[in-house]
Scaffold this motif. Structure first.
Motif, PDB file in Angstrom:
ATOM      1  N   UNK A 217      49.595  41.172  52.543  1.00  0.00           N
ATOM      2  CA  UNK A 217      49.263  41.710  51.225  1.00  0.00           C
ATOM      3  C   UNK A 217      49.730  40.857  50.066  1.00  0.00           C
ATOM      4  N   UNK A 218      50.155  39.630  50.355  1.00  0.00           N
ATOM      5  CA  UNK A 218      50.727  38.779  49.302  1.00  0.00           C
ATOM      6  C   UNK A 218      49.683  37.897  48.608  1.00  0.00           C
ATOM      7  N   UNK A 219      48.405  38.060  48.904  1.00  0.00           N
ATOM      8  CA  UNK A 219      47.369  37.288  48.220  1.00  0.00           C
ATOM      9  C   UNK A 219      47.375  37.580  46.713  1.00  0.00           C
ATOM     10  N   UNK A 220      47.075  36.569  45.941  1.00  0.00           N
ATOM     11  CA  UNK A 220      46.799  36.729  44.516  1.00  0.00           C
ATOM     12  C   UNK A 220      45.413  36.145  44.272  1.00  0.00           C
ATOM     13  N   UNK A 221      44.544  36.928  43.644  1.00  0.00           N
ATOM     14  CA  UNK A 221      43.165  36.505  43.458  1.00  0.00           C
ATOM     15  C   UNK A 221      42.729  36.657  42.000  1.00  0.00           C
ATOM     16  N   UNK A 222      41.864  35.738  41.579  1.00  0.00           N
ATOM     17  CA  UNK A 222      41.269  35.817  40.250  1.00  0.00           C
ATOM     18  C   UNK A 222      39.968  36.613  40.370  1.00  0.00           C
ATOM     19  N   UNK A 223      40.100  37.932  40.546  1.00  0.00           N
ATOM     20  CA  UNK A 223      38.943  38.800  40.745  1.00  0.00           C
ATOM     21  C   UNK A 223      38.048  38.785  39.507  1.00  0.00           C
ATOM     22  N   UNK A 224      36.747  38.533  39.707  1.00  0.00           N
ATOM     23  CA  UNK A 224      35.816  38.371  38.587  1.00  0.00           C
ATOM     24  C   UNK A 224      34.643  39.320  38.755  1.00  0.00           C
ATOM     25  N   UNK A 225      34.439  40.166  37.761  1.00  0.00           N
ATOM     26  CA  UNK A 225      33.393  41.188  37.826  1.00  0.00           C
ATOM     27  C   UNK A 225      32.020  40.545  37.757  1.00  0.00           C
ATOM     28  N   UNK A 264      31.840  23.599  36.549  1.00  0.00           N
ATOM     29  CA  UNK A 264      32.515  24.577  35.702  1.00  0.00           C
ATOM     30  C   UNK A 264      33.067  25.723  36.551  1.00  0.00           C
ATOM     31  N   UNK A 265      34.293  26.117  36.255  1.00  0.00           N
ATOM     32  CA  UNK A 265      34.857  27.334  36.843  1.00  0.00           C
ATOM     33  C   UNK A 265      34.290  28.559  36.131  1.00  0.00           C
ATOM     34  N   UNK A 266      34.035  29.627  36.890  1.00  0.00           N
ATOM     35  CA  UNK A 266      33.790  30.945  36.295  1.00  0.00           C
ATOM     36  C   UNK A 266      34.719  31.931  36.996  1.00  0.00           C
ATOM     37  N   UNK A 267      35.775  32.296  36.298  1.00  0.00           N
ATOM     38  CA  UNK A 267      36.750  33.239  36.833  1.00  0.00           C
ATOM     39  C   UNK A 267      37.321  34.079  35.711  1.00  0.00           C
ATOM     40  N   UNK A 268      37.971  35.167  36.067  1.00  0.00           N
ATOM     41  CA  UNK A 268      38.529  36.071  35.066  1.00  0.00           C
ATOM     42  C   UNK A 268      39.749  35.474  34.367  1.00  0.00           C
ATOM     43  N   UNK A 269      40.296  34.406  34.946  1.00  0.00           N
ATOM     44  CA  UNK A 269      41.460  33.721  34.381  1.00  0.00           C
ATOM     45  C   UNK A 269      42.621  34.692  34.162  1.00  0.00           C
ATOM     46  N   UNK A 270      42.731  35.653  35.079  1.00  0.00           N
ATOM     47  CA  UNK A 270      43.790  36.656  35.006  1.00  0.00           C
ATOM     48  C   UNK A 270      44.083  37.134  36.427  1.00  0.00           C
ATOM     49  N   UNK A 271      44.812  36.320  37.209  1.00  0.00           N
ATOM     50  CA  UNK A 271      45.002  36.634  38.629  1.00  0.00           C
ATOM     51  C   UNK A 271      45.734  37.962  38.850  1.00  0.00           C
ATOM     52  N   UNK A 272      45.320  38.645  39.922  1.00  0.00           N
ATOM     53  CA  UNK A 272      45.835  39.977  40.241  1.00  0.00           C
ATOM     54  C   UNK A 272      46.355  39.970  41.674  1.00  0.00           C
ATOM     55  N   UNK A 273      47.520  40.563  41.879  1.00  0.00           N
ATOM     56  CA  UNK A 273      48.089  40.694  43.220  1.00  0.00           C
ATOM     57  C   UNK A 273      47.218  41.651  44.029  1.00  0.00           C
ATOM     58  N   UNK A 320      35.929  38.717  31.099  1.00  0.00           N
ATOM     59  CA  UNK A 320      37.039  39.495  30.535  1.00  0.00           C
ATOM     60  C   UNK A 320      37.118  40.938  31.020  1.00  0.00           C
ATOM     61  N   UNK A 321      36.356  41.300  32.067  1.00  0.00           N
ATOM     62  CA  UNK A 321      36.400  42.687  32.536  1.00  0.00           C
ATOM     63  C   UNK A 321      37.682  42.939  33.323  1.00  0.00           C
ATOM     64  N   UNK A 322      38.528  43.901  32.895  1.00  0.00           N
ATOM     65  CA  UNK A 322      39.746  44.213  33.649  1.00  0.00           C
ATOM     66  C   UNK A 322      39.423  44.743  35.045  1.00  0.00           C
ATOM     67  N   UNK A 323      40.278  44.453  36.011  1.00  0.00           N
ATOM     68  CA  UNK A 323      40.031  44.845  37.392  1.00  0.00           C
ATOM     69  C   UNK A 323      39.847  46.355  37.533  1.00  0.00           C
ATOM     70  N   UNK A 324      40.668  47.138  36.867  1.00  0.00           N
ATOM     71  CA  UNK A 324      40.547  48.590  37.023  1.00  0.00           C
ATOM     72  C   UNK A 324      39.202  49.108  36.513  1.00  0.00           C
ATOM     73  N   UNK A 325      38.688  48.492  35.476  1.00  0.00           N
ATOM     74  CA  UNK A 325      37.371  48.881  34.953  1.00  0.00           C
ATOM     75  C   UNK A 325      36.278  48.501  35.947  1.00  0.00           C
ATOM     76  N   UNK A 326      36.324  47.263  36.444  1.00  0.00           N
ATOM     77  CA  UNK A 326      35.311  46.790  37.380  1.00  0.00           C
ATOM     78  C   UNK A 326      35.327  47.553  38.691  1.00  0.00           C
ATOM     79  N   UNK A 327      36.520  47.844  39.211  1.00  0.00           N
ATOM     80  CA  UNK A 327      36.633  48.577  40.472  1.00  0.00           C
ATOM     81  C   UNK A 327      36.101  49.999  40.311  1.00  0.00           C
TER      82      UNK A 327
END
Length: 340
Positions: A217-225, A264-273, A320-327
């Motif tokens: 469970x130690x992954x950190x990912x830049x989850x992108x909506x 070009x990268x396309x990521x949320x630029x806000x990594x989440x555990x 810029x979509x927050x993970x909780x909103x996207x999920x």
């Protein structure tokens, strides 16, 4: 515009095609609709695109073809001329590439060669194609920047995607074909693939079954909506790649060129555990997960984090979509689609 979208029965391709139709573009779709995962959801996406087209001022056509077959690609390009080509068809999946590398040769290398050749001979104004954050491989210097070297892929999937970037550059250099490669970072959202973590976690939590958390469970990912990905893809496609005036062969930047080429990268630029991601799913479902902690799997990249400054500079956009909103949006779709 008239745009060819390959892989439009797939997760991202479906969303891109729908977005283009909604803004009034004419879309030609191409997809083999294979059984890597259940074709049922792919057929549902295709049905929805047909409905979308009825409300669009643009036209929509679909070719059910294998892009590794030159005849299939020729059939798609019979609908030329295209103002743009957005190539999103590929064999996806990191772990599956350990089991069946031949599928990646066919879908990611041969098919991409056919697309490059067709774009070249059809004088396509701009080819935009999907790469992946997996190309960063063994690199642990974060945030990941396009100017970094990516010569140590950890799985064959990433190797084929890196090959696509190099192949595209050769066509940009030799034939002045403008190309833009987009490195996607952990895309999620409604209509997502059923073999992806979000779908698997949601399904098992609802069923009261354990969810598997690799790397303990130690992954950190830049989850992108997915909507953020689509916005980035379309903006980049609209903005034709050109030569970098500051590029020099003495100190070559791997992300640009004196040819009309860019990465070009396309990521949320806000990594989440990963545990925070699971908590967002639990919150949206109103149910706790049973967690099974497992070791790191072969080919997995422990952490991802996108530097999107180049994307900002190119098209003035960043996800810029927050993970909780996207999920929460995904869970709402999941309950409706699967009627749970």
């Amino acid at each position: 515009m008239r745009i060819l979208v390959t892989g439009n029965a797939g997760f991202i391709g479906f969303h891109v095609a729908a977005h283009l139709l909604q803004r009034g573009d004419s879309v030609v779709g191409a997809d083999v609709v294979n059984d890597y995962y259940s074709p049922a959801i792919k057929e549902s996406r295709l049905t929805l695109l047909e409905q979308c087209a009825l409300q669009s001022s643009g036209e929509y056509r679909f070719h059910r073809v294998n892009l590794a077959d030159p005849a299939g690609v020729k059939a798609c390009f019979s609908d030329c001329p295209f103002d743009r080509v957005i190539h999103l068809a590929a064999q996806a999946g990191v772990r599956y590439s350990l089991e069946n590398p031949a599928a990646y040769v066919e879908s990611n290398l041969i098919a991409f060669t056919n697309i490059l050749e067709a774009c070249r001979h059809s004088n396509v104004k701009h080819l935009t194609y999907a790469s992946t954050s997996s190309v960063y491989g063994a690199n642990t210097s974060m945030p990941f920047s396009e100017s970094q070297g990516v010569d140590h892929p950890l799985q064959f999937y990433a190797a084929t995607k890196r090959a696509n970037e190099l192949m595209a550059h050769s066509y940009s250099h030799l034939f002045r074909l403008p190309t833009s490669g987009l490195r996607f970072f952990t895309v999620y959202g409604p209509w997502g693939r059923p073999d992806m973590a979000l779908s698997l976690f949601t399904k098992n939590i609802l069923a009261g079954k354990p969810i598997k958390l690799f790397n303990n469970g130690e992954h950190v990912r830049d989850f992108t909506y997915v909507d953020d990905i689509v916005e980035g893809v379309v903006r980049v496609s609209d903005d034709i790649a050109g030569p970098d005036p500051d590029w020099t062969s003495d100190y070559p930047n791997p992300a640009t060129s004196n040819a009309p080429f860019r990465l070009l990268n396309i990521g949320n630029s806000s990594p989440v555990h990963l545990t925070e991601y699971v908590e967002a799913i639990e919150e949206a479902l109103g149910k706790k997960a049973i967690r099974e902690l497992l070791p790191l799997q072969p080919g997995d990249v422990p952490n991802t984090y996108a530097d999107v400054s180049s994307l900002m500079k190119a098209v003035a956009y960043r996800p810029n979509t927050p993970v909780r909103v996207g999920v929460a949006r995904f869970v709402e779709w999941y309950r409706q689609y699967f009627q749970v």
